[in-house]
Design a protein around this motif. Structure first.
Motif, PDB file in Angstrom:
ATOM      1  N   GLU A 102       0.838  -1.205   0.000  1.00 22.83           N
ATOM      2  CA  GLU A 102       0.000   0.000   0.000  1.00 22.83           C
ATOM      3  C   GLU A 102       0.869   1.249   0.000  1.00 22.83           C
ATOM      4  OE1 GLU A 102      -2.438  -0.550   3.411  1.00 22.83           O
ATOM      5  OE2 GLU A 102      -3.899  -1.856   2.395  1.00 22.83           O
ATOM      6  N   ALA A 103       1.967   1.195   0.772  1.00 23.53           N
ATOM      7  CA  ALA A 103       2.885   2.337   0.804  1.00 23.53           C
ATOM      8  C   ALA A 103       3.535   2.543  -0.563  1.00 23.53           C
ATOM      9  CB  ALA A 103       3.955   2.119   1.878  1.00 23.53           C
ATOM     10  N   GLU A 104       3.898   1.431  -1.230  1.00 24.37           N
ATOM     11  CA  GLU A 104       4.503   1.538  -2.560  1.00 24.37           C
ATOM     12  C   GLU A 104       3.523   2.148  -3.547  1.00 24.37           C
ATOM     13  OE1 GLU A 104       5.735  -2.396  -3.506  1.00 24.37           O
ATOM     14  OE2 GLU A 104       7.532  -2.345  -2.241  1.00 24.37           O
ATOM     15  N   GLU A 105       2.254   1.727  -3.454  1.00 27.80           N
ATOM     16  CA  GLU A 105       1.241   2.292  -4.340  1.00 27.80           C
ATOM     17  C   GLU A 105       1.053   3.776  -4.064  1.00 27.80           C
ATOM     18  OE1 GLU A 105      -0.365   0.981  -6.925  1.00 27.80           O
ATOM     19  OE2 GLU A 105       0.916  -0.779  -6.660  1.00 27.80           O
ATOM     20  N   LYS A 106       1.097   4.140  -2.773  1.00 30.68           N
ATOM     21  CA  LYS A 106       0.962   5.550  -2.408  1.00 30.68           C
ATOM     22  C   LYS A 106       2.122   6.351  -2.964  1.00 30.68           C
ATOM     23  CE  LYS A 106      -1.027   8.948  -0.192  1.00 30.68           C
ATOM     24  NZ  LYS A 106      -2.352   9.472  -0.601  1.00 30.68           N
ATOM     25  N   ILE A 107       3.327   5.763  -2.890  1.00 32.75           N
ATOM     26  CA  ILE A 107       4.506   6.450  -3.424  1.00 32.75           C
ATOM     27  C   ILE A 107       4.378   6.624  -4.940  1.00 32.75           C
ATOM     28  CG2 ILE A 107       6.984   6.193  -3.859  1.00 32.75           C
ATOM     29  CD1 ILE A 107       7.183   4.899  -1.084  1.00 32.75           C
ATOM     30  N   LYS A 108       3.889   5.577  -5.628  1.00 33.36           N
ATOM     31  CA  LYS A 108       3.677   5.675  -7.068  1.00 33.36           C
ATOM     32  C   LYS A 108       2.707   6.805  -7.391  1.00 33.36           C
ATOM     33  CE  LYS A 108       4.564   0.841  -8.282  1.00 33.36           C
ATOM     34  NZ  LYS A 108       3.956  -0.420  -8.805  1.00 33.36           N
TER      35      LYS A 108
ATOM     36  N   LEU B 237       2.014   9.401  -5.485  1.00 32.34           N
ATOM     37  CA  LEU B 237       2.643  10.691  -5.188  1.00 32.34           C
ATOM     38  C   LEU B 237       3.653  11.074  -6.266  1.00 32.34           C
ATOM     39  CD1 LEU B 237       3.212  10.330  -1.332  1.00 32.34           C
ATOM     40  CD2 LEU B 237       1.538  11.779  -2.490  1.00 32.34           C
ATOM     41  N   ASN B 238       4.383  10.063  -6.775  1.00 27.60           N
ATOM     42  CA  ASN B 238       5.339  10.346  -7.848  1.00 27.60           C
ATOM     43  C   ASN B 238       4.624  10.840  -9.101  1.00 27.60           C
ATOM     44  OD1 ASN B 238       7.669   9.751  -6.436  1.00 27.60           O
ATOM     45  ND2 ASN B 238       7.693   7.605  -7.027  1.00 27.60           N
TER      46      ASN B 238
END
Length: 485
Positions: free
Chosen positions: A247-253, A255-256
């Motif tokens: 979920e954090a990786e998806e959030k980072i994606k 945000l990117n």
């Protein structure tokens, strides 16, 4: 056959047997004979304290209970129990005795044999201990662990972490198959797991998606082994829950992606600044100059001063816009690294600064022979700013000194620029690289507060970092690296 022949055969049988052989009185009160085979101490003369001599204290009462049952039922006695061996250690034996009857049907004696089962019992105890250890680890593990049948996926066991993650009670899931619980988000994923286990026998860190009782999605890294227990194939599976990480990786994606949009908008804004804002500034600047040129002689001194102030303001605004554009550009420039003679570059910056104010007597101390793997154009911006700041901030010093060199920290090459200027408070060290931030008491020094922020971006683009140390009235030192590797 005579009684004597029968006795001989009995003796021969005793001698040929490897088992412990014993004879007991009808009520087991007396042990008449025992051939211990070096496992137990032999008894030649009858004894009455055999229970205390041969039977482990913790098993004595149970042995007597079974003996009384055999006497009352006139049936065979048999029992596994602990004994005190001839070497004074504790062993295990399987003992079996049958009653002998006279013509009247009364028990006249018991004849028994005992087998040493110590090795078997120790192996069983070791297995139980191993199973207890596995069970303790299984249920205390911080990852999801399950044991299921290979074909059906029937749950044999499941640990507490898995129950909590999936929202089941033990009673709800033990014995159920994967088809009944619908635990796999995509049933085809389990078929892939079975194929991999068939081909490889094990799986390591396979990303899977499973669902709990409420339908909650759990993303995990699965490691599994195919094992055989009692001729049945099982799967021992260990799953590390990475749901929060994914979920954090998806959030980072996300945000990117938003950052990319913001950067495009910033680039559009920069274009607008460069063209739309500079054009009216140029018109204003030209107008001020035209009025000064055409009407300057006829204007009062006060008006001429206002015109000059307006012209200087447009020039300063134009310079500020240029600094902002340079700062924005540094966020996107990729360094083109090559071997740079940093000492020579620092000497060039110093020489150019001397030309701007020949009257100043600044002592430059530049370490020779320093090199770096860096982008030459960007590194020049860094040195222009750092050495240029040292030049500006030492203007009030009677004997200004500016040093450029390196030192080693944690095995890394660290460059530094040091001056003996006014310095700054320790509280300023964190804010000094913030755009538009000006140090207290430096209002007379020209600048926009963009230079150090630009330097920080360039250093970061090289994979390095920059920091500053200062002390009021004792100068300042700026440190930077060009790579953290």
């Amino acid at each position: 056959m005579t009684v004597e022949d029968s006795e001989k055969r009995y003796r021969a049988l005793l001698l040929a047997s490897s088992d412990v052989v014993y004879r007991m009185s009808p009520d087991w009160g007396e042990m008449r004979e025992l051939l211990g085979r070096d496992f137990l101490s032999d008894t030649v003369a009858p004894i009455t304290d055999w229970l205390q001599k041969y039977i482990h204290p913790d098993d004595q009462s149970h042995v007597m209970e079974v003996i009384k049952e055999a006497i009352s039922t006139r049936s065979t006695f048999q029992l596994e129990h602990r004994i005190l061996r001839a070497d004074h250690t504790i062993g295990w034996t399987f003992s079996r005795a049958v009653p002998l009857f006279d013509h009247a049907g009364e028990i006249v004696e018991w004849v028994g044999a005992a087998i040493d089962i110590t090795g078997r019992k120790e192996a069983e105890e070791a297995l139980k201990k191993s199973e207890r250890k596995f069970s303790t680890f299984f249920h205390a593990a911080s990852v999801l662990m399950t044991i299921t049948t290979f074909e059906e996926g029937r749950v044999i066991d499941i640990n507490e972490v898995a129950l909590q993650s999936l929202g089941y009670t033990r009673e709800e899931i033990i014995g159920k198959t994967v088809h009944q619980t619908h635990i796999w988000d995509d049933p085809a994923d389990r078929e892939l797991v079975l194929q991999m286990l068939e081909g490889q026998g094990s799986i390591r860190n396979l990303e899977i998606r499973i669902r709990g009782k409420s339908g909650k999605l759990v993303i995990g890294l699965l490691s599994a082994e195919s094992i055989v227990v009692d001729d049945e194939r099982w799967i021992l599976a260990v799953t590390r829950d990475i749901t929060e990480r994914k979920e954090a990786e998806e959030k980072i994606k996300q945000l990117n992606a938003e950052l990319q949009v913001a950067n495009k908008e910033l680039e559009a804004f920069s274009y607008m600044v460069a063209h739309d804002l500079r054009n009216p500034l140029n018109v204003m600047s030209n107008s001020f100059q035209a009025v000064e040129l055409l009407c300057g002689e006829r204007l009062p001194q006060e008006c001429r001063e206002v015109l000059q102030l307006g012209y200087q303001s447009t020039v300063r605004m134009n310079q500020m816009i240029g600094a902002l554009l340079d700062f924005s550009r540094m966020a996107h420039v990729e360094p083109r690294r090559e071997k740079i003679d940093v000492s020579a570059m620092a000497a060039e910056v110093a020489a150019e600064l001397r030309l701007t104010a020949p009257e100043r007597k600044v002592q430059f101390e530049i370490t020779e022979g320093l090199t770096a793997d860096a982008d030459g154009n960007l590194l020049r911006v860094v040195l222009d700013n750092l050495i240029g700041n040292a030049w500006k901030y030492t203007v009030t010093q009677a004997a200004p000194v500016i040093q450029f060199g390196t030192l080693t920290m944690d095995g890394k090459q660290v460059f530094f620029v040091r001056d003996n200027g006014p310095g700054f408070e320790h509280s300023e060290e964190e804010q000094i690289f913030t755009p538009f931030h000006r140090l207290a008491g430096t209002q007379k020094v020209k600048g926009f507060g963009i230079g150090l922020a630009t330097v920080e971006r360039i250093v970061q683009r090289h994979g390095g970092r920059i920091w500053a140390k200062g002390e009021p009235n004792h100068g300042a030192t700026f440190y930077f690296t060009l790579s953290e590797e």
